[in-house]
Write an enzyme that holds these catalytic residues in place. Structure first.
Site, PDB file in Angstrom:
ATOM      1  N   HIS A   1       0.841  -1.204   0.000  1.00  0.00           N
ATOM      2  CA  HIS A   1       0.000   0.000   0.000  1.00  0.00           C
ATOM      3  C   HIS A   1       0.868   1.241   0.000  1.00  0.00           C
ATOM      4  O   HIS A   1       2.082   1.166   0.151  1.00  0.00           O
ATOM      5  CB  HIS A   1      -0.999  -0.012   1.161  1.00  0.00           C
ATOM      6  CG  HIS A   1      -0.411   0.092   2.528  1.00  0.00           C
ATOM      7  ND1 HIS A   1       0.416  -0.870   3.085  1.00  0.00           N
ATOM      8  CD2 HIS A   1      -0.539   1.050   3.488  1.00  0.00           C
ATOM      9  CE1 HIS A   1       0.749  -0.507   4.313  1.00  0.00           C
ATOM     10  NE2 HIS A   1       0.187   0.646   4.580  1.00  0.00           N
TER      11      HIS A   1
ATOM     12  N   HIS B   1       1.387   3.921   1.880  1.00  0.00           N
ATOM     13  CA  HIS B   1       1.931   4.687   3.002  1.00  0.00           C
ATOM     14  C   HIS B   1       3.456   4.769   2.938  1.00  0.00           C
ATOM     15  O   HIS B   1       4.116   3.791   2.587  1.00  0.00           O
ATOM     16  CB  HIS B   1       1.471   4.077   4.335  1.00  0.00           C
ATOM     17  CG  HIS B   1       0.034   4.372   4.642  1.00  0.00           C
ATOM     18  ND1 HIS B   1      -0.721   3.598   5.514  1.00  0.00           N
ATOM     19  CD2 HIS B   1      -0.794   5.357   4.199  1.00  0.00           C
ATOM     20  CE1 HIS B   1      -1.946   4.107   5.578  1.00  0.00           C
ATOM     21  NE2 HIS B   1      -2.019   5.160   4.795  1.00  0.00           N
TER      22      HIS B   1
ATOM     23  N   ASP C   1       5.797   4.612   5.022  1.00  0.00           N
ATOM     24  CA  ASP C   1       6.617   3.640   5.753  1.00  0.00           C
ATOM     25  C   ASP C   1       6.651   2.274   5.050  1.00  0.00           C
ATOM     26  O   ASP C   1       7.283   1.335   5.546  1.00  0.00           O
ATOM     27  CB  ASP C   1       6.161   3.502   7.214  1.00  0.00           C
ATOM     28  CG  ASP C   1       4.730   3.015   7.353  1.00  0.00           C
ATOM     29  OD1 ASP C   1       3.842   3.583   6.694  1.00  0.00           O
ATOM     30  OD2 ASP C   1       4.488   2.060   8.120  1.00  0.00           O
ATOM     31  N   HIS C   2       6.004   2.189   3.887  1.00  0.00           N
ATOM     32  CA  HIS C   2       6.042   0.947   3.101  1.00  0.00           C
ATOM     33  C   HIS C   2       6.666   1.128   1.719  1.00  0.00           C
ATOM     34  O   HIS C   2       7.136   0.167   1.122  1.00  0.00           O
ATOM     35  CB  HIS C   2       4.632   0.348   2.985  1.00  0.00           C
ATOM     36  CG  HIS C   2       4.091  -0.037   4.322  1.00  0.00           C
ATOM     37  ND1 HIS C   2       4.044  -1.337   4.761  1.00  0.00           N
ATOM     38  CD2 HIS C   2       3.656   0.727   5.360  1.00  0.00           C
ATOM     39  CE1 HIS C   2       3.572  -1.352   6.006  1.00  0.00           C
ATOM     40  NE2 HIS C   2       3.331  -0.115   6.390  1.00  0.00           N
TER      41      HIS C   2
ATOM     42  N   HIS D   1      -7.567  -0.759   5.670  1.00  0.00           N
ATOM     43  CA  HIS D   1      -6.521   0.153   6.154  1.00  0.00           C
ATOM     44  C   HIS D   1      -6.362   1.297   5.152  1.00  0.00           C
ATOM     45  O   HIS D   1      -6.366   2.468   5.518  1.00  0.00           O
ATOM     46  CB  HIS D   1      -5.227  -0.640   6.306  1.00  0.00           C
ATOM     47  CG  HIS D   1      -4.047   0.176   6.740  1.00  0.00           C
ATOM     48  ND1 HIS D   1      -3.975   0.795   7.965  1.00  0.00           N
ATOM     49  CD2 HIS D   1      -2.879   0.464   6.103  1.00  0.00           C
ATOM     50  CE1 HIS D   1      -2.807   1.430   8.060  1.00  0.00           C
ATOM     51  NE2 HIS D   1      -2.130   1.255   6.943  1.00  0.00           N
TER      52      HIS D   1
ATOM     53  N   ASP E   1      -0.158  -3.890   6.223  1.00  0.00           N
ATOM     54  CA  ASP E   1      -0.832  -3.333   7.396  1.00  0.00           C
ATOM     55  C   ASP E   1      -2.293  -3.774   7.465  1.00  0.00           C
ATOM     56  O   ASP E   1      -3.120  -3.111   8.095  1.00  0.00           O
ATOM     57  CB  ASP E   1      -0.771  -1.799   7.396  1.00  0.00           C
ATOM     58  CG  ASP E   1       0.608  -1.262   7.745  1.00  0.00           C
ATOM     59  OD1 ASP E   1       1.508  -2.073   8.039  1.00  0.00           O
ATOM     60  OD2 ASP E   1       0.787  -0.029   7.713  1.00  0.00           O
TER      61      ASP E   1
ATOM     62  N   HIS F   1       4.633  -4.464  10.641  1.00  0.00           N
ATOM     63  CA  HIS F   1       5.106  -3.828  11.876  1.00  0.00           C
ATOM     64  C   HIS F   1       5.262  -4.821  13.031  1.00  0.00           C
ATOM     65  O   HIS F   1       4.537  -5.810  13.116  1.00  0.00           O
ATOM     66  CB  HIS F   1       4.108  -2.754  12.345  1.00  0.00           C
ATOM     67  CG  HIS F   1       3.997  -1.581  11.429  1.00  0.00           C
ATOM     68  ND1 HIS F   1       4.751  -0.450  11.599  1.00  0.00           N
ATOM     69  CD2 HIS F   1       3.236  -1.375  10.322  1.00  0.00           C
ATOM     70  CE1 HIS F   1       4.449   0.427  10.642  1.00  0.00           C
ATOM     71  NE2 HIS F   1       3.529  -0.119   9.851  1.00  0.00           N
TER      72      HIS F   1
HETATM   73 FE    FE Z   1       2.603   0.849   8.117  1.00  0.00          FE
HETATM   74 ZN    ZN Z   2      -0.011   1.674   6.517  1.00  0.00          ZN
END
Ligand code: FE
Ligand code: ZN
Length: 255
Positions: free
Chosen positions: A54, A56, A58-59, A112, A129, A167
């Site tokens: 996805h 985001h 942080d990915h 999400h 996530d 995570h």
């Molecule tokens: Fe994340």
């Molecule tokens: Zn995420």
């Protein structure tokens, strides 16, 4: 086929997953370039692909920096917020990982984010996530109905499937799950194991779907104990799994 999966810790609590076979490597959800580049260089690995669940940061935050040094194809969901120069994949698509004897299938798991996807095959699930051990992602762009349906899809995979999520949230997820089901023996056991692992700074993943189904309240919205806990938390118009899911998720958001 001696392929294995390694974790590359990134950012605060993210994992970048590396599927490695011989000197070839595919990375899942690289949130930053540094640790991934170090990993590739330390192992003298050849990057053959990037899988993205996805949009985001942080990915996907590491995609550009990694490809500057190691040009490789990427696969991810149909969403304009994803990196450019990526192959779009959706429900039921298969990806033959270049240089690895592995083919993974795509499942769409909105909730999400609206376009979140996961990759599964050969006893593995890269759940981003959507699914965490003993928990699930926040509903940033989806409804409880959608996320319940996504969880049901994942629950349809075999018990022995090992999942690798985005995570290291397991300990706080277990702490919350114990609020919902204080008397769940499998959950208490998992909590003890997780505390032990974390006290040694070890990771709690992968987990199997079979074990997680016994402890994860978001997989357990049809269990009388979870329905009961939800009823004690909010007045519910009905006891449908999605209704229970919504109550538990809102509870977790404030936990
Ligand atoms: Fe994340
Ligand atoms: Zn995420």
């Amino acid at each position: 086929m001696n392929q294995h999966v390694e974790a590359i810790p990134a950012l605060n609590d993210n994992y970048i997953w590396a599927l490695v076979q011989g000197s070839n490597c595919v990375l899942v959800d690289p949130g930053e370039p540094g640790p991934a580049l170090e990993f590739l260089e330390a192992g003298q690995l050849n990057l053959t692909g990037l899988l993205l669940t996805h949009h985001h940061p942080d990915h996907i935050g590491g995609v550009a920096g990694i490809r500057d040094r190691h040009p490789a194809p990427a696969w991810g969901p149909d969403d304009e917020r994803m990196p450019a120069d990526m192959e779009t994949v959706g429900e039921g698509d298969s990806i033959a990982l270049p240089g690895l004897d592995t083919e993974l299938k795509v499942m769409e798991t909105p909730g999400h984010t609206r376009s979140h996807i996961v990759f599964h095959g050969q006893g593995m699930l890269f759940s981003g996530d959507t699914l965490f051990s003993a928990g699930c992602g926040r509903l940033f762009e989806g409804t409880p109905e959608q996320m319940q349906a996504s969880m049901d899809k994942l629950a349809g995979l075999p018990d022995e499937t090992r999942f690798y999520c985005g995570h290291e949230y397991t300990e706080s997820n277990c702490r919350f799950a114990l609020q919902v089901e204080p008397d769940n023996p499998a959950l208490r056991q998992r909590m003890n194991q997780v505390r032990e692992l974390r006290s040694q700074d070890r990771m709690t993943l992968p987990e199997t779907l079979g074990r997680d189904r016994q402890v994860n309240p978001f997989f357990r919205t049809r269990e009388p104990s979870v329905i009961e806990a939800a009823r004690g938390r909010e007045e519910m118009p009905d006891e449908r799994p999605a209704t229970v899911f919504g109550v538990i998720r809102r509870w977790k958001d404030r936990f």
